[in-house]
Design an enzyme around this catalytic site. Structure first.
Site, PDB file in Angstrom:
ATOM      1  N   CYS A 150      72.759  65.211  10.969  1.00 53.16           N
ATOM      2  CA  CYS A 150      73.008  64.021  10.154  1.00 53.16           C
ATOM      3  C   CYS A 150      72.892  62.814  11.077  1.00 53.16           C
ATOM      4  CB  CYS A 150      74.399  64.078   9.512  1.00 53.16           C
ATOM      5  SG  CYS A 150      74.774  62.615   8.522  1.00 53.16           S
ATOM      6  N   HIS A 160      62.621  68.115   6.168  1.00 48.54           N
ATOM      7  CA  HIS A 160      62.223  66.924   5.411  1.00 48.54           C
ATOM      8  C   HIS A 160      60.792  67.058   4.913  1.00 48.54           C
ATOM      9  CE1 HIS A 160      65.644  64.201   6.383  1.00 48.54           C
ATOM     10  NE2 HIS A 160      65.771  65.015   7.420  1.00 48.54           N
ATOM     11  N   GLU A 215      68.649  63.234  -0.756  1.00 46.41           N
ATOM     12  CA  GLU A 215      69.131  64.151   0.277  1.00 46.41           C
ATOM     13  C   GLU A 215      69.476  65.543  -0.265  1.00 46.41           C
ATOM     14  OE1 GLU A 215      71.974  63.189   3.209  1.00 46.41           O
ATOM     15  OE2 GLU A 215      71.501  61.046   3.254  1.00 46.41           O
ATOM     16  N   CYS A 252      69.491  57.507   5.102  1.00 48.13           N
ATOM     17  CA  CYS A 252      69.414  58.861   5.664  1.00 48.13           C
ATOM     18  C   CYS A 252      68.782  58.722   7.047  1.00 48.13           C
ATOM     19  CB  CYS A 252      68.569  59.770   4.768  1.00 48.13           C
ATOM     20  SG  CYS A 252      68.398  61.452   5.402  1.00 48.13           S
ATOM     21  N   GLY A 281      66.163  61.292   7.746  1.00 49.35           N
ATOM     22  CA  GLY A 281      65.010  60.963   6.897  1.00 49.35           C
ATOM     23  C   GLY A 281      64.171  59.862   7.516  1.00 49.35           C
TER      24      GLY A 281
HETATM   25  N1  LIG Z   1      71.475  65.936   3.541  1.00 45.29           N
HETATM   26  C1  LIG Z   1      71.097  66.330   4.895  1.00 45.29           C
HETATM   27  C2  LIG Z   1      72.294  66.134   5.861  1.00 45.29           C
HETATM   28  C3  LIG Z   1      72.693  64.667   6.009  1.00 45.29           C
HETATM   29  C4  LIG Z   1      71.562  63.841   6.532  1.00 45.29           C
HETATM   30  C5  LIG Z   1      71.703  62.322   6.396  1.00 45.29           C
HETATM   31  N2  LIG Z   1      72.922  61.823   5.814  1.00 45.29           N
HETATM   32  C6  LIG Z   1      71.380  61.634   7.715  1.00 45.29           C
HETATM   33  O1  LIG Z   1      71.898  60.527   7.983  1.00 45.29           O
HETATM   34  O2  LIG Z   1      70.541  62.187   8.461  1.00 45.29           O
HETATM   35  C7  LIG Z   1      70.657  67.812   4.904  1.00 45.29           C
HETATM   36  O3  LIG Z   1      71.117  68.563   4.032  1.00 45.29           O
HETATM   37  O4  LIG Z   1      69.871  68.168   5.798  1.00 45.29           O
END
Ligand SMILES: N[C@H](CCC[C@H](N)C(=O)O)C(=O)O
Length: 266
Positions: A72, A149, A198, A207, A210
């Site tokens: 994250c 991703h 997400e 994100c 992301g």
């Molecule tokens: N939803 C993402 C985790 C949080 C990523 C996001 N909140 C960030 O800042 O990178 C996943 O399941 O891989």
């Protein structure tokens, strides 16, 4: 009773718990209950900071649907602020070096993984221009930055039905571990506009992984080169990656308030 901090990175919000001294047993059900914005405290992700024998601290990440995940980016930038110093962080995706900078942090997010089986995808294919489509979306790029991703470059993000396309693609069997869905628009020279559905959390205001994955995809597609500003609904991140190198992510981290909770009630 247990203490927690409410923090965010560009509006992607977290409940951060210092588990270094506690024996808090975190389950998917408990994470989901804490993240619930009506019956719990409310957050996109729950973050547990723990001990590590390989780094200064460890970090566990749970999405609001309870799923525990590898990375994250926005939460990683909050750790130096939470701990009070620069830190090496052990995560499921490896060791991350996070250094405080004014108003936030700069994090070495490591090298991206580009092979189909490292994303992961259900079968072999080119990850730079994937031979797949959903409705009228263009062929996407797949990148793993600790978590999976898929990135779509569109001429315009206005009018895209994120709430329909996001879950449709997140849960497609092509992605055995599901996937974070990135909708990107080239907004200028080394400037990308990005909206992310997400995995395990839905649409968020930002994100970090992301932004990293999208910048890598843009460089691979020769749509950007050098430090790239990624503008998310919650604000901007700067991502710097050149092929063969590590991804450097720089951006804000915010502490909102501290609280107390009886974890046995979740
Ligand atoms: N939803 C993402 C985790 C949080 C990523 C996001 N909140 C960030 O800042 O990178 C996943 O399941 O891989």
């Amino acid at each position: 009773m247990g203490r927690f901090s409410k923090m965010h990175g560009l509006g992607n919000d977290f409940v951060v718990i210092d588990a270094r001294e506690s024996t808090l047993d975190m389950t998917e059900a408990r994470a989901m209950a804490i993240a619930d914005r009506h019956a719990g405290i409310g957050c996109d992700q729950l973050i547990l900071i723990g001990n590590s024998d390989r780094a200064d601290v460890s970090m566990r990440i749970f999405n609001s649907d309870g799923s525990e995940v590898e990375a994250c980016g926005n939460a990683t930038r909050c750790v130096p602020l939470f701990v009070g110093r620069d830190v090496l962080i052990e995560t499921k995706a490896g060791l991350l070096d996070a250094k405080a900078v004014d108003g936030g942090a700069s994090v070495d997010m490591g090298q991206p993984r580009l092979e189909w089986d490292a994303i992961p995808l259900a079968y072999a294919m080119d990850t730079l221009t994937m031979p797949v489509s959903w409705e009228d979306l263009p062929a996407p790029v797949a990148v793993n930055v600790g978590n999976p991703h898929v990135i779509f470059f569109l001429d315009d993000l206005d009018g895209v039905n994120f709430d329909r396309l996001g879950p449709l693609i997140e849960h497609d069997p092509l992605f055995p571990a599901r996937v974070n869905v990135n909708f990107a628009q080239i907004a200028g020279n080394n400037h990308i506009r990005l909206v992310v559905w997400e995995r395990g959390a839905g649409l968020t205001r930002a994100c970090g992984t992301g932004a990293c994955a999208t910048a890598v995809a843009a460089v691979r597609r020769k749509l950007a080169s050098g430090p790239t500003t990624v503008s998310l609904p919650g604000g901007d991140l700067v991502i710097d990656w050149t092929p063969g190198g590590h991804i450097m992510m720089t951006g804000p981290a915010t502490h909102v308030f501290d609280g107390e909770a009886d974890w046995a009630r979740f």
